[in-house]
Design a protein around this motif. Structure first.
Motif, short mmCIF file in Angstrom:
data_model
loop_
_atom_site.label_atom_id
_atom_site.label_comp_id
_atom_site.label_asym_id
_atom_site.label_seq_id
_atom_site.Cartn_x
_atom_site.Cartn_y
_atom_site.Cartn_z
N VAL A 164 0.86 -1.18 0.00
CA VAL A 164 0.00 0.00 0.00
C VAL A 164 0.89 1.23 0.00
N SER A 165 0.44 2.22 -0.70
CA SER A 165 1.22 3.45 -0.79
C SER A 165 0.93 4.35 0.40
N GLN A 166 1.81 5.30 0.61
CA GLN A 166 1.60 6.27 1.68
C GLN A 166 0.35 7.09 1.40
N GLU A 167 0.05 7.29 0.13
CA GLU A 167 -1.17 8.02 -0.26
C GLU A 167 -2.43 7.28 0.21
N ASP A 168 -2.43 5.94 0.07
CA ASP A 168 -3.56 5.13 0.54
C ASP A 168 -3.71 5.21 2.06
N ILE A 169 -2.58 5.16 2.75
CA ILE A 169 -2.58 5.23 4.21
C ILE A 169 -3.11 6.59 4.67
N ASP A 170 -2.65 7.66 4.01
CA ASP A 170 -3.11 9.01 4.37
C ASP A 170 -4.60 9.19 4.10
N ALA A 171 -5.07 8.61 2.99
CA ALA A 171 -6.50 8.72 2.66
C ALA A 171 -7.35 8.03 3.72
N LEU A 172 -6.93 6.85 4.19
CA LEU A 172 -7.68 6.16 5.23
C LEU A 172 -7.60 6.92 6.55
N ASP A 173 -6.41 7.45 6.88
CA ASP A 173 -6.27 8.25 8.10
C ASP A 173 -7.25 9.41 8.11
N SER A 174 -7.35 10.11 6.99
CA SER A 174 -8.26 11.25 6.87
C SER A 174 -9.72 10.81 7.00
N LEU A 175 -10.04 9.70 6.35
CA LEU A 175 -11.41 9.18 6.38
C LEU A 175 -11.85 8.87 7.81
N VAL A 176 -10.98 8.19 8.55
CA VAL A 176 -11.32 7.81 9.92
C VAL A 176 -11.32 9.02 10.85
N LYS A 177 -10.36 9.91 10.65
CA LYS A 177 -10.27 11.11 11.51
C LYS A 177 -11.51 12.00 11.36
N ASN A 178 -11.99 12.17 10.12
CA ASN A 178 -13.15 13.01 9.86
C ASN A 178 -14.47 12.36 10.28
N GLN A 179 -14.48 11.06 10.48
CA GLN A 179 -15.67 10.30 10.84
C GLN A 179 -16.83 10.58 9.89
N ARG A 180 -16.54 10.58 8.60
CA ARG A 180 -17.56 10.77 7.58
C ARG A 180 -17.32 9.76 6.47
N PHE A 181 -17.89 8.56 6.64
CA PHE A 181 -17.69 7.53 5.63
C PHE A 181 -18.90 6.61 5.56
#
Length: 181
Positions: free
Chosen positions: A25-42
């Motif tokens: 997995v790329s760092q971009e994928d990891i950052d996208a998931l981090d943002s998704l979970v942090k924002n709690q909007r999914f």
């Protein structure tokens, strides 16, 4: 001596083929998931459900009422509406349910889905070593309380396990995406 080398080479090839393959997995994928979970909007949409198999459920579902490719252990949800939406501290869901009920069945059997809407309780997020997230919380429907466990991976795959007060636990496998505005 030739048979010895042949035996060794076959064993080496067998061991090499059994080595697990980790997806990169790329760092971009990891950052996208981090943002998704942090924002709690999914939103999670599931493709498969895995009911807790019991003898009674297996007999009913293997009787031919399911479409081809499905069985008592795995049921395709492709083409069927289903979701879990998390927006801040609010949650809503509509998930088909296959399994055994213990009590509190709605008159007329209209309670065949897992539906809850409202505020989550005891929302906990844990980041794992493999950059996946484990999220747990409690939610309520009109008649039942649920414990929900969600695992999200950087490849945006989801694994949801739900156990209710009056139902056998069930597992849903699918994908997660950001919640549209």
């Amino acid at each position: 001596m030739k048979s010895f080398y042949f035996f060794i080479s076959v064993n080496v090839l067998t061991l090499m083929s059994c080595v697990s393959h980790k997806s990169i997995v790329s760092q971009e994928d990891i950052d996208a998931l981090d943002s998704l979970v942090k924002n709690q909007r999914f939103q999670i949409h599931s493709d498969w459900l895995y009911p807790q198999a019991s003898i009674a459920l297996q007999q009913v579902l293997n009787s031919g009422i399911l479409q081809g490719g499905n069985n008592a252990n795995s049921i395709s949800l492709i083409g069927n509406p289903n979701f879990i939406r998390i927006s801040g501290d609010s949650i809503s869901s509509y998930l088909p349910y296959y399994g055994e009920r213990r009590m509190q069945v709605d008159y007329g059997g209209r309670d065949s889905t897992i539906e809850f809407e409202g505020l989550v309780k005891n929302y906990k997020v844990e980041k794992n070593k493999d950059h996946s997230y484990t999220i747990s919380f409690e939610a309520k429907s009109k008649m039942e309380g649920f414990k929900v466990f969600i695992e999200l991976t950087p490849t945006l795959k989801s694994d949801v396990t739900i156990s209710g007060n009056s139902r056998s636990s069930i597992n849903y496998i699918g994908n997660v995406k950001p919640l549209d505005e």
